[in-house]
Design a protein around this motif. Sequence first.
Motif, PDB file in Angstrom:
ATOM      1  N   GLN A 287      48.157  26.709  35.667  1.00 16.62           N
ATOM      2  CA  GLN A 287      48.755  27.887  35.052  1.00 16.62           C
ATOM      3  C   GLN A 287      48.549  29.129  35.912  1.00 16.62           C
ATOM      4  OE1 GLN A 287      50.587  28.015  32.398  1.00 16.62           O
ATOM      5  NE2 GLN A 287      50.679  30.188  31.868  1.00 16.62           N
TER       6      GLN A 287
ATOM      7  N   PRO B 116      48.873  25.134  22.905  1.00 21.18           N
ATOM      8  CA  PRO B 116      48.250  24.367  23.990  1.00 21.18           C
ATOM      9  C   PRO B 116      46.784  24.752  24.162  1.00 21.18           C
ATOM     10  CG  PRO B 116      49.455  26.196  24.894  1.00 21.18           C
ATOM     11  CD  PRO B 116      49.687  26.255  23.407  1.00 21.18           C
TER      12      PRO B 116
ATOM     13  N   GLY C 217      48.614  17.901  32.717  1.00 18.80           N
ATOM     14  CA  GLY C 217      49.175  19.242  32.601  1.00 18.80           C
ATOM     15  C   GLY C 217      49.508  19.801  33.965  1.00 18.80           C
ATOM     16  N   GLN C 218      49.473  21.119  34.076  1.00 17.28           N
ATOM     17  CA  GLN C 218      49.786  21.761  35.339  1.00 17.28           C
ATOM     18  C   GLN C 218      48.992  23.050  35.479  1.00 17.28           C
ATOM     19  OE1 GLN C 218      54.006  22.358  35.100  1.00 17.28           O
ATOM     20  NE2 GLN C 218      53.861  24.030  33.623  1.00 17.28           N
TER      21      GLN C 218
ATOM     22  N   PHE D 209      47.405  22.473  29.165  1.00 14.83           N
ATOM     23  CA  PHE D 209      47.724  21.144  28.645  1.00 14.83           C
ATOM     24  C   PHE D 209      48.347  21.303  27.260  1.00 14.83           C
ATOM     25  CE2 PHE D 209      44.367  20.643  31.672  1.00 14.83           C
ATOM     26  CZ  PHE D 209      44.623  19.442  32.320  1.00 14.83           C
ATOM     27  N   ASP D 210      49.370  20.495  26.986  1.00 17.43           N
ATOM     28  CA  ASP D 210      50.036  20.553  25.694  1.00 17.43           C
ATOM     29  C   ASP D 210      49.079  20.160  24.560  1.00 17.43           C
ATOM     30  OD1 ASP D 210      52.555  20.964  24.240  1.00 17.43           O
ATOM     31  OD2 ASP D 210      52.320  18.851  23.725  1.00 17.43           O
TER      32      ASP D 210
END
Length: 401
Positions: free
Chosen positions: A273, A229, A270-271, A292-293
Amino acid sequence: MSDLTENLNHKKKPLVPKFIYLIGFILILALCAGYGYWATASSQPTEEFSQWSKPVPVRVVAVERRDLSVELKAIGTVIPAHMVNVQSQVSGALQGIYFQEGYLVAKGQLLAQIDPAPFKVALAQAQGTQQQNMAQLRNAETELARYQLLFKQDSIAKQQVEQQQALVNQLKGQIQANQAQVDAAKLNLSYTKIYSPIAGRVGFKQKDAGNLIQANEEAGLVTVTQVHPIYVQFAVAENYLDILRGASSQGQKAQVSAWDKADQKQLASGQVQALDNQIDLNTGTLKLKAVFDNRDDALFPNQFVNIRLNAHTIQDAVSIPSDAIQHGAKGTYVYVINTQNKAEIRIVKLGVTSQGQTEILTGLNGTERVVLEGIDRLSEGHEVQIVKENIKATSTRSATG
């Protein structure tokens, strides 16, 4: 002659009064005409016309009760999850490069080869010295066994046995040192092959094959960045610290979306972290890191992106468009349209603002209609004319149905 003059004077005198009579007659006619026009005009009712007295056309929106997402906007910088500057751990001639610049490489993939010949020679030398010392050790151990047998037979002094034992121990230590030299030579030989320590994308090479490369050279051979990621670092005002910490303490990951520089196209979602451990005193902001992936490689290291963070959701909030809110001497207010289509001023208390909607804490209950456009000509109690939107589109949909 005097009689003739007298006669002429007598004939000229009557011309002056006739001219005066003519002017007077014209004036009388003008006065009569003016009086007639005034009388006609005054007999008709006077119609007052004022644009401000007519109903004001306005566009209204209904006050809504809905879940309101608190969205924070910030500017972020894309940073790789890991970045490695690949350096050689031994010096030597660069024999070959086995990667393509700008391409992805796997962890453990061979990147380059240094000429191993000098290191093979050093390994053979260390192994030779080790074999020599091992032969000496075997001989010393044989002598020690013989001395010990003779000592039991009381044929030699104990001192000779102890000296031989010390020699054996000395040679054993030497063998251990020789083994370390062999291991070091093997390790240096293994360093002649440079492998990628992580999976990621390689940059531009700093050395070409045939050049001499130094151990731990600052420039290195190439950089590898992990992009799957990938992270985005951004900052938000410290006012939202409680909301972010509350969500984090409950194990919730705030959702984040990254948009392009023009803030028109969404690149990735994404989220959050992690949150930084302190607030920046210079800016009064808290740094956050989102993950993000990035499987489609939409985000690139050091890229600037616009961040939209869904920090919190307010359940069943009374909300209206932010453009309907006015500010005056009495405070913050909106125009509400009553059942008689007249405008009323309503003082309101505002909450959070997100995506063009503002939360109303007090002043509205969620059933009113507020004015969105046409506010400039409104006042308390003024009658309005509500403009219907999309009438044509509505009729088209009805005809189609």
